[in-house]
Design an enzyme around this catalytic site. Sequence first.
Site, PDB file in Angstrom:
ATOM      1  N   TYR A  13       5.328 -15.912   0.957  1.00  0.00           N
ATOM      2  CA  TYR A  13       5.728 -15.912  -0.439  1.00  0.00           C
ATOM      3  C   TYR A  13       7.254 -15.817  -0.565  1.00  0.00           C
ATOM      4  O   TYR A  13       7.948 -15.572   0.418  1.00  0.00           O
ATOM      5  CB  TYR A  13       5.080 -14.739  -1.164  1.00  0.00           C
ATOM      6  CG  TYR A  13       5.146 -13.469  -0.379  1.00  0.00           C
ATOM      7  CD1 TYR A  13       6.361 -12.813  -0.192  1.00  0.00           C
ATOM      8  CD2 TYR A  13       4.010 -12.918   0.215  1.00  0.00           C
ATOM      9  CE1 TYR A  13       6.457 -11.664   0.542  1.00  0.00           C
ATOM     10  CE2 TYR A  13       4.093 -11.754   0.954  1.00  0.00           C
ATOM     11  CZ  TYR A  13       5.315 -11.136   1.115  1.00  0.00           C
ATOM     12  OH  TYR A  13       5.415 -10.001   1.851  1.00  0.00           O
ATOM     13  N   SER A 239      11.787  -2.733   3.176  1.00  0.00           N
ATOM     14  CA  SER A 239      10.500  -3.144   3.742  1.00  0.00           C
ATOM     15  C   SER A 239       9.555  -3.488   2.599  1.00  0.00           C
ATOM     16  O   SER A 239       9.862  -3.283   1.433  1.00  0.00           O
ATOM     17  CB  SER A 239       9.910  -2.011   4.563  1.00  0.00           C
ATOM     18  OG  SER A 239       9.436  -1.005   3.684  1.00  0.00           O
ATOM     19  N   LYS A 240       8.389  -3.987   2.979  1.00  0.00           N
ATOM     20  CA  LYS A 240       7.390  -4.329   1.977  1.00  0.00           C
ATOM     21  C   LYS A 240       7.069  -3.133   1.093  1.00  0.00           C
ATOM     22  O   LYS A 240       6.900  -3.248  -0.108  1.00  0.00           O
ATOM     23  CB  LYS A 240       6.103  -4.753   2.678  1.00  0.00           C
ATOM     24  CG  LYS A 240       5.857  -6.215   2.611  1.00  0.00           C
ATOM     25  CD  LYS A 240       4.454  -6.485   3.069  1.00  0.00           C
ATOM     26  CE  LYS A 240       4.260  -7.969   3.259  1.00  0.00           C
ATOM     27  NZ  LYS A 240       2.969  -8.280   3.817  1.00  0.00           N
ATOM     28  N   ARG A 241       6.964  -1.981   1.750  1.00  0.00           N
ATOM     29  CA  ARG A 241       6.592  -0.769   1.012  1.00  0.00           C
ATOM     30  C   ARG A 241       7.647  -0.411  -0.051  1.00  0.00           C
ATOM     31  O   ARG A 241       7.346   0.115  -1.106  1.00  0.00           O
ATOM     32  CB  ARG A 241       6.393   0.396   1.978  1.00  0.00           C
ATOM     33  CG  ARG A 241       5.427   1.410   1.465  1.00  0.00           C
ATOM     34  CD  ARG A 241       5.075   2.491   2.476  1.00  0.00           C
ATOM     35  NE  ARG A 241       5.277   2.105   3.858  1.00  0.00           N
ATOM     36  CZ  ARG A 241       6.133   2.704   4.677  1.00  0.00           C
ATOM     37  NH1 ARG A 241       6.884   3.690   4.237  1.00  0.00           N
ATOM     38  NH2 ARG A 241       6.241   2.330   5.931  1.00  0.00           N
ATOM     39  N   GLY A 243       9.414  -2.501  -1.725  1.00  0.00           N
ATOM     40  CA  GLY A 243       9.525  -3.478  -2.807  1.00  0.00           C
ATOM     41  C   GLY A 243       9.932  -4.865  -2.323  1.00  0.00           C
ATOM     42  O   GLY A 243      10.109  -5.768  -3.126  1.00  0.00           O
TER      43      GLY A 243
END
Length: 461
Positions: A13, A239-241, A243
Site C-alpha cells: 500500500y 513503524s507500522k504500530r 502509524g
Amino acid sequence: MVVTRFAPSPTGYLHIGGLRTALFSYLWAKKNGGKFLLRIEDTDKARNSQEATQAILKAFEWLGLEADGEITYQSQRDEIYAKYIKQLLDEGKAYKCYMSKEELTELRESQMANKERTMYDGRYRDFDGTPPEGVAPVIRIKSPKTGEILVKDGVKGTISFQAEDILDDFVIARADGSPTYNFVVAIDDYLMGINEVIRGDDHLSNTPKQIVVYEALGFSIPAFYHVPMIHNSKGKKLSKRDGATDVMAYKEMGYTPQALLNFLVRLGWSHGDQEIFSFDEMCELFDPKDINKSASIYNTEKLDWLNSHYIKNTSNTELAELLEAYDIHLTSHDKKEILLDALKERAKTLKELAELINEILTTPTEYDEKAIKKAFKGNAFEVLNAYSVKLQNSEPHLPTDYHSLMEEVVSEMEIGFGKIGMPLRVALLGKMGGPNIDVIMAVVGKDETLRRISQAIEKNS
Ligand code: GLU
C-alpha cells in the site's frame, strides 16, 4: 518549468512516508506552475502487484492529489532501457562481465578474509580476450575510479562521495537482460523531464550511482532534495504500530484528507510557526528549501488536533457527504444542521462523529445499569409520562420547542430541571452523556421520542 515526480514501487500500500514525499513533490510543482508526474516502478515482477498500483491511485484520489499527464510504468519500457544499454556498450562506457556466481563468491570471501571492502574488482573492465563459455554476462557500467561524486542536495547541502570508496562498476543489466534499479531511475527521470527530485533520504546512497548513469549518458542532472525520515516519539524509524501504515487506513480511522495533508506537510517542513494550512496555502507557500534537516517526529495528538479543527470547520453539507463513507446517511435528513452543529465539536475523527450520530439515531436496545438507577427513581416515570402527554398535544419542531415543553412540565410539577432531564436522556439514549436532550429530540422527531419514552418505561418498570 519545474517538473517533479513521485515514483513508488508498488510492493504494497501507499504509506505515510511515501505520501509525504509525494505531497512535497506535488506542492513544489504546483507552486511553480509546473508538473507533477507519477511513475510506477514496477520492474520487480516478483514483488509488484496490480492491486498495489491500484491502492496507490486510490489513495491519491481520496486525497485529491492528481498527477499530470499519463502515468509511466517502468514495466512497459524495456525497449527504451535496452537502447541505452546498447549505447553505453557501443561507446565503451559499459562492458560485459562474465564472472560466474562461484567466482563472485570466491572474490567476496577472499576480500573478507583480507579485511578488505567487498566489491567487484573490475576484472572484465578492460577485457579483450575470449569470454568463457556458458556464462551469460551481466552488464556493468564503468564508474569513475578516482575523484569524488558530488551530490548537490537542496536539503543537506553538497555531499561528497569518494569514487573509490563506493562506486564499483555496478551492474546495469542482469544476465537475463533486465535493467537494474539505479539505471532505470536515472533514465526515466531524464526522459520524463524531471528536473527536481524530492525523495526520502533513504535513497541518498543511490544518488551517486544515478549520477554516474546521468554522466555516462550525457544527461543533465536534476536538483535533489533528500527528505529526512519520519521518526516515532522515541526517535526510531516510524513503524507500522506508530502509524506508518496504509494511507487508506487513515480514512478508515476517520481522518479527513485536509487534516492528513496538513499533518504531513508539517512533518519535516515549516513556514514560521504556522500550523494550519489550507490546500491552496500549502501550494502557495511550500518551498523545499524550508525542509528541515533533521528527522521529524510523528505525533498522533497533533493529527487528532488538526482533524478536529477540520471537522469543526467543515460545512455540514460537506460533513454529511464525508460521513457517507462511515455508513451515516444524513444528506437528506432535515435536521442534519442541528445534529452536526451539536456534535462536530465533540469528535476528533469522522469515525467518532459517526458513532456519536449513531448513538442518537438508533433506538436504544439496552439501558446502562448505573444510569437507570440514577435516572429512573422517584417519580421519574410520572414525569416522563407528563412529558409524553405534552408532546402528543403539540407539534414541536426545533430544539427550543422541545425545551419549552420540558419547562412546562418542570413548572407544573414543581420539580428541578434535572428531574426531567436525566430520565429523558436515559430514555432517549439508554445512558448518560451526549448533546443537549432537546437537540436529540428534535433530530429524532416527535414520534420516535414518544416511542423511546414508552419503551424505556416498559422495559424498566
Ligand atoms: N521507487 C522508490 C521507492 O518506492 C522511489 C525511487 C525514487 O524516488 O527515486 O522507494
